[in-house]
Design a protein around this motif. Structure first.
Motif, PDB file in Angstrom:
ATOM      1  N   VAL A 140     -38.276 -18.493  48.332  1.00  0.00           N
ATOM      2  CA  VAL A 140     -37.568 -17.239  48.838  1.00  0.00           C
ATOM      3  C   VAL A 140     -37.955 -17.112  50.349  1.00  0.00           C
ATOM      4  CG1 VAL A 140     -38.030 -16.045  46.339  1.00  0.00           C
ATOM      5  CG2 VAL A 140     -39.680 -15.854  48.268  1.00  0.00           C
ATOM      6  N   GLN A 156     -30.913 -20.951  48.240  1.00  0.00           N
ATOM      7  CA  GLN A 156     -30.328 -19.848  48.868  1.00  0.00           C
ATOM      8  C   GLN A 156     -28.978 -19.834  48.757  1.00  0.00           C
ATOM      9  OE1 GLN A 156     -32.911 -17.506  51.493  1.00  0.00           O
ATOM     10  NE2 GLN A 156     -34.643 -18.598  50.637  1.00  0.00           N
ATOM     11  N   GLU A 162     -35.331 -13.947  44.030  1.00  0.00           N
ATOM     12  CA  GLU A 162     -36.217 -12.815  44.109  1.00  0.00           C
ATOM     13  C   GLU A 162     -37.476 -12.940  43.615  1.00  0.00           C
ATOM     14  OE1 GLU A 162     -36.279  -8.115  42.832  1.00  0.00           O
ATOM     15  OE2 GLU A 162     -34.614  -9.321  42.191  1.00  0.00           O
TER      16      GLU A 162
END
Length: 257
Positions: A140, A156, A162
Motif C-alpha cells: 500500500v 496498485q 487497502e
C-alpha cells in the motif's frame, strides 16, 4: 477447530491461525460482490474455511500443497471433498472464470503470490490476503517513501489496495517472530489501455532496481526511442513517481527503431 491436529511445517512457512474472532473478521472483509466463487489458498486447519462455508451463495475451492492438511480437510469437510485441490498455488491453473482469492499467505512466497494475482487479475475482482506486516506496508506504499517499490506500483496499477488491520503474532501457531496484516485488493478499471504492458513492467522494474539513479540512467538499458529519453520527468528517481505517472510514462515509451 482451534486444536492443532496436523504438524506445521517450517519449509512450507506454515503458521496456523487459531483465533476465531480474527478468522471471522477476515472473512467479513470480503464484499461478496461480482463473483460467486472463492478460492482459499493454504487453508491449513480450515480456520477461515469454516466461516466461508457460512456464506451459502458461494462456491468454495481450497488449494493446499500440504498432503497432511489435505487429508485433514477432506475428513473435516467431507462435503467439500471434490473442491479440495492438492496443488501448489503457484503452479495451479484455474478453470474458474471469476473468483475472489483469500488466504493466510505464506510469507516466504508472498511476492510470488502477488505476481500470480496480477497474472490472473481478469479473473480475480477481489482478494483478501494475510501478509507479513512490512510486506503489507510495501503493497500500500505511496510514492516518495522508502517502502514504495516494484510491488507497490505493479499491484496498485491494477487494484485499489487497502491496509485493513494489523494481526498480533500470538494468534498463530507456531507464533511467528513478526506481526501480520490484512490487505484488501479490489480490481479497478484498467488505466493501462493503449499501453504496452510489457514496457510498463520493464520500466517499473528497471527503475526500482536502480532506485538511486535518475530514471534517464536507470532506463537506458531498455533501448527505448531517443525522444523518450528527452522527457523532463526522467530527471526524477523511481520512488518519486506516482503509479499514474508510471503509467503515463509507459504510454509515451516506444522501442528504438
Amino acid at each position: 477447530m482451534c486444536s492443532i491436529k496436523i504438524r506445521p511445517k517450517k519449509y512450507l512457512g506454515q503458521h496456523f491461525l487459531i483465533d476465531k474472532n480474527i478468522a471471522k473478521k477476515i472473512v467479513c472483509s470480503l464484499s461478496f460482490k461480482g463473483y460467486s466463487s472463492v478460492v482459499e489458498v493454504g487453508p491449513g486447519i480450515g480456520m477461515l474455511t469454516q466461516y466461508l462455508l457460512k456464506i451459502k451463495t458461494l462456491e468454495l475451492f481450497l488449494i493446499e500443497i500440504d498432503v497432511e492438511a489435505v487429508n485433514y480437510l477432506r475428513q473435516e469437510f467431507t462435503f467439500l471433498k471434490d473442491h479440495i485441490i492438492h496443488a501448489d498455488f503457484l503452479k495451479w491453473e484455474p478453470s474458474i472464470t471469476s473468483f475472489a482469492l483469500i488466504g493466510n499467505f505464506p510469507y516466504n512466497i508472498s511476492s510470488q503470490i502477488l505476481f500470480r494475482l496480477l497474472r490472473y487479475r481478469n479473473s480475480v475482482p477481489e482478494c483478501i490476503g494475510m501478509f507479513q506486516k512490512d510486506m503489507a506496508q510495501r503493497i500500500v506504499g505511496k510514492h516518495g517513501s522508502k517502502i514504495y517499490g516494484i510491488i507497490s506500483v505493479l499491484v496498485q496499477a491494477f487494484y485499489e489496495v487497502e491496509y485493513l488491520f494489523t494481526v498480533n503474532e500470538k494468534v498463530f501457531f507456531p507464533i511467528p517472530k513478526v506481526k501480520s496484516a490484512i490487505v484488501r485488493f479490489r480490481r479497478k478499471l484498467s488505466s493501462l489501455e493503449r499501453t504496452d504492458e510489457s514496457i510498463f513492467f520493464k520500466i517499473v522494474k528497471s527503475g526500482f532496481n536502480h532506485r538511486r539513479k535518475i530514471l534517464r540512467n536507470s532506463l537506458k538499458p531498455l533501448s527505448l526511442s531517443k525522444s523518450f529519453y528527452t522527457m523532463p520527468i526522467l530527471d526524477k528517481r523511481a520512488e518519486e513517481l506516482s503509479v499514474d505517472e508510471f503509467i503515463n510514462l509507459s504510454k509515451s515509451a516506444r522501442y528504438f527503431s
